[in-house]
Each structure stands twice: as C-alpha cells, then as structure tokens.
Motif scaffolding. Structure first.
Motif, PDB file in Angstrom:
ATOM      1  N   ARG A   1      44.326  40.608   1.457  1.00 16.15           N
ATOM      2  CA  ARG A   1      44.164  39.312   1.893  1.00 16.15           C
ATOM      3  C   ARG A   1      45.532  38.425   2.024  1.00 16.15           C
ATOM      4  O   ARG A   1      45.488  37.277   2.622  1.00 16.15           O
ATOM      5  N   ASN A   2      46.449  39.027   1.587  1.00 14.99           N
ATOM      6  CA  ASN A   2      47.845  38.421   1.678  1.00 14.99           C
ATOM      7  C   ASN A   2      48.080  38.262   3.114  1.00 14.99           C
ATOM      8  O   ASN A   2      48.440  39.187   3.798  1.00 14.99           O
ATOM      9  N   SER A   3      48.200  36.842   3.531  1.00 13.39           N
ATOM     10  CA  SER A   3      48.282  36.346   4.727  1.00 13.39           C
ATOM     11  C   SER A   3      49.932  36.587   5.199  1.00 13.39           C
ATOM     12  O   SER A   3      50.082  36.792   6.431  1.00 13.39           O
ATOM     13  N   PHE A   4      50.904  36.782   4.381  1.00 14.55           N
ATOM     14  CA  PHE A   4      52.199  36.993   4.596  1.00 14.55           C
ATOM     15  C   PHE A   4      52.543  38.411   5.027  1.00 14.55           C
ATOM     16  O   PHE A   4      53.062  38.890   6.073  1.00 14.55           O
ATOM     17  N   ASN A   5      52.238  39.403   3.863  1.00 15.84           N
ATOM     18  CA  ASN A   5      52.428  40.670   4.108  1.00 15.84           C
ATOM     19  C   ASN A   5      51.228  41.580   4.903  1.00 15.84           C
ATOM     20  O   ASN A   5      51.835  42.631   5.587  1.00 15.84           O
ATOM     21  N   PHE A   6      50.341  40.845   5.302  1.00 19.03           N
ATOM     22  CA  PHE A   6      49.372  41.335   5.950  1.00 19.03           C
ATOM     23  C   PHE A   6      48.987  40.307   6.976  1.00 19.03           C
ATOM     24  O   PHE A   6      47.614  39.966   6.954  1.00 19.03           O
ATOM     25  N   PRO A   7      49.649  39.881   7.860  1.00 16.04           N
ATOM     26  CA  PRO A   7      49.191  38.790   8.880  1.00 16.04           C
ATOM     27  C   PRO A   7      48.303  39.233  10.029  1.00 16.04           C
ATOM     28  O   PRO A   7      48.138  40.242  10.212  1.00 16.04           O
ATOM     29  N   THR A   8      47.527  38.119  10.384  1.00 18.38           N
ATOM     30  CA  THR A   8      46.766  38.430  11.701  1.00 18.38           C
ATOM     31  C   THR A   8      47.679  38.225  12.724  1.00 18.38           C
ATOM     32  O   THR A   8      49.008  38.080  12.570  1.00 18.38           O
ATOM     33  N   PHE A   9      47.178  38.636  13.954  1.00 20.17           N
ATOM     34  CA  PHE A   9      47.985  38.836  15.168  1.00 20.17           C
ATOM     35  C   PHE A   9      48.825  37.567  15.478  1.00 20.17           C
ATOM     36  O   PHE A   9      50.082  37.626  15.903  1.00 20.17           O
ATOM     37  N   SER A  10      48.127  36.326  15.214  1.00 16.84           N
ATOM     38  CA  SER A  10      48.752  35.145  15.743  1.00 16.84           C
ATOM     39  C   SER A  10      49.807  34.694  14.771  1.00 16.84           C
ATOM     40  O   SER A  10      50.797  33.879  15.051  1.00 16.84           O
ATOM     41  N   SER A  11      49.947  35.363  13.804  1.00 15.48           N
ATOM     42  CA  SER A  11      50.901  34.964  12.794  1.00 15.48           C
ATOM     43  C   SER A  11      52.208  36.058  12.843  1.00 15.48           C
ATOM     44  O   SER A  11      53.069  35.808  12.043  1.00 15.48           O
ATOM     45  N   LEU A  12      52.197  37.124  13.604  1.00 17.83           N
ATOM     46  CA  LEU A  12      53.301  37.926  13.827  1.00 17.83           C
ATOM     47  C   LEU A  12      54.339  37.565  14.391  1.00 17.83           C
ATOM     48  O   LEU A  12      54.276  36.618  15.461  1.00 17.83           O
ATOM     49  N   PRO A  13      55.607  37.786  14.006  1.00 19.20           N
ATOM     50  CA  PRO A  13      56.825  37.578  14.831  1.00 19.20           C
ATOM     51  C   PRO A  13      56.743  37.818  16.348  1.00 19.20           C
ATOM     52  O   PRO A  13      55.816  38.961  16.791  1.00 19.20           O
ATOM     53  N   ASP A  14      57.558  37.134  16.924  1.00 21.26           N
ATOM     54  CA  ASP A  14      57.625  37.518  18.488  1.00 21.26           C
ATOM     55  C   ASP A  14      58.582  38.743  18.696  1.00 21.26           C
ATOM     56  O   ASP A  14      59.708  38.867  17.925  1.00 21.26           O
TER      57      ASP A  14
END
Length: 219
Positions: free
Chosen positions: A12-25
C-alpha cells in the motif's frame, strides 16, 4: 481513547509501490529527484520501487503487450521489449494475474501512447493471483508483524505457550498457521489454496529493504 493506527501494508506504500501516474518519466531529461539521488558517478535511485497491476488483456503478435489495471484502477500498457519479446513469460500471462515491474518509468511509445517499457526480463514477474488478493495478503502480513498472536487459519484457536498450544506454519507461504493436519486440509479447500499463492508472492517483497538502495533488485 485514541484509535489504534493500523500498520501500513508494504504494497500500500505509494512511494515504493506507486501507481502509474506517480512513476518517474522516461527518458530522464529532467531527473526526478523524488526517486533519484546525485552522486560522484551520476544519478542512482534513492530507494527501490515497483509497479504492480492486474492483467486485464494481452495483445500483440510480434511483441507482447499487456494491458494492466493499477491500484487506482487506471489501465495502462506494458510493452515487453525483452530479447525474446516476452515469449518466456507467455505461459504465465493470464487475465486476472498480477504483474510486477521493478524500476518502471513512464515511456512514450511510437504511437504516442504512454505506458511502461520492459527491456530486462529480470525486472518483471507475474504473480498467479489477483491484485486484490496480493494487497490483502500484504495487509495480513503487516497485521501479524505488528505483534498480534497467531491463530489457526481454520478453527481460529490462538497459539499459547502457557497451555502448550503450538501452531505449525504452512510450508509454502510460511505465514498461515494451523493446529494440525485436519485444520490445514479444511483451510486449503476453504480458500487457502488461492491465498497461499498471494502470500508467497508477498514474501518476496517483504524480505527486502525497499528504503535503502545499495544495488538493483531483480526477480
């Protein structure tokens, strides 16, 4: 009385397991300092991260293309640009299974759509359970780590050293415990057969330190 806060589940950790919109470019024309640190030899990840999503479709005759739904419900494309064009993964690719991609970045394909490009086979893994099952397994592991006593996964009896009540762990997932063989067989039929796969998948993630980067992870 203050409400006790549930421990955060690893997945559930949104940094280490981000959703697609939060991934780096990608390409990294501008370095995303949320995920990278500068050093004497350039930039390297500051922590580890991994995208997880559930397979909703598989397309592509020449090259494997997966359509996956992330934790936010967004459906994105994963292009398999491995040496074998994803053929090694083909037997594992099933709708409803979960795909995990280490160090994934937002990639612009030739048709101008944006998705995830996988070039290294060691960066991708398919886990034979749904994303919901995987997240629930992660929650279960986090709850137990908080210090709650083990209970039999079938009858609910609590482990208690004072009255010599000892439970034995499932040999596959090493998480769910049972009073004995009868309880284990009942639980397997009642649903642990599916839960076990998710718990085995979660164990790979929980055995690693996602906050400290020393070297690249690989599946």
């Amino acid at each position: 009385m203050p409400i006790s806060k549930k421990p955060q589940s690893l997945l559930r950790n949104s940094f280490n397991f981000p959703t697609f919109s939060s991934l780096p470019d990608e390409p990294r024309i501008e370095i995303d300092l949320k995920y990278y640190d500068s050093g004497p030899f350039g930039f390297k990840p500051s922590q580890h991260w991994c995208f997880v999503g559930e397979i909703v479709d598989s397309i592509g005759l020449v090259r494997g293309l997966l359509r996956v739904k992330d934790k936010d419900g967004q459906v994105v494309t994963i292009g398999l640009y491995t040496d074998d064009r994803g053929q090694a993964l083909a037997p594992q690719i099933k709708i409803g299974h979960t795909v995990a991609v280490l160090y994934s970045e937002q990639h612009r394909f030739l048709d101008m759509t944006v998705g995830i490009r996988v070039g290294d086979i060691s960066n991708i893994k398919i886990i034979p359970c749904s994303l919901e099952q995987l997240l629930k397994a992660s929650d279960d592991v986090a709850t137990l780590r908080k210090g709650q006593p083990r209970r039999c996964g079938s009858c609910g009896k609590e482990e208690n050293a004072s009255d010599n009540t000892h439970l034995r762990l499932c040999s596959r997932c090493r998480h769910t415990a049972y009073c004995g063989e009868d309880c284990q067989k009942k639980a397997w039929v009642a649903g642990h057969k599916a839960d076990c796969k998710a718990l085995v998948g979660v164990r790979w993630f929980t055995e690693r330190n996602w906050r400290m980067f020393h070297d690249w992870f690989s599946f």
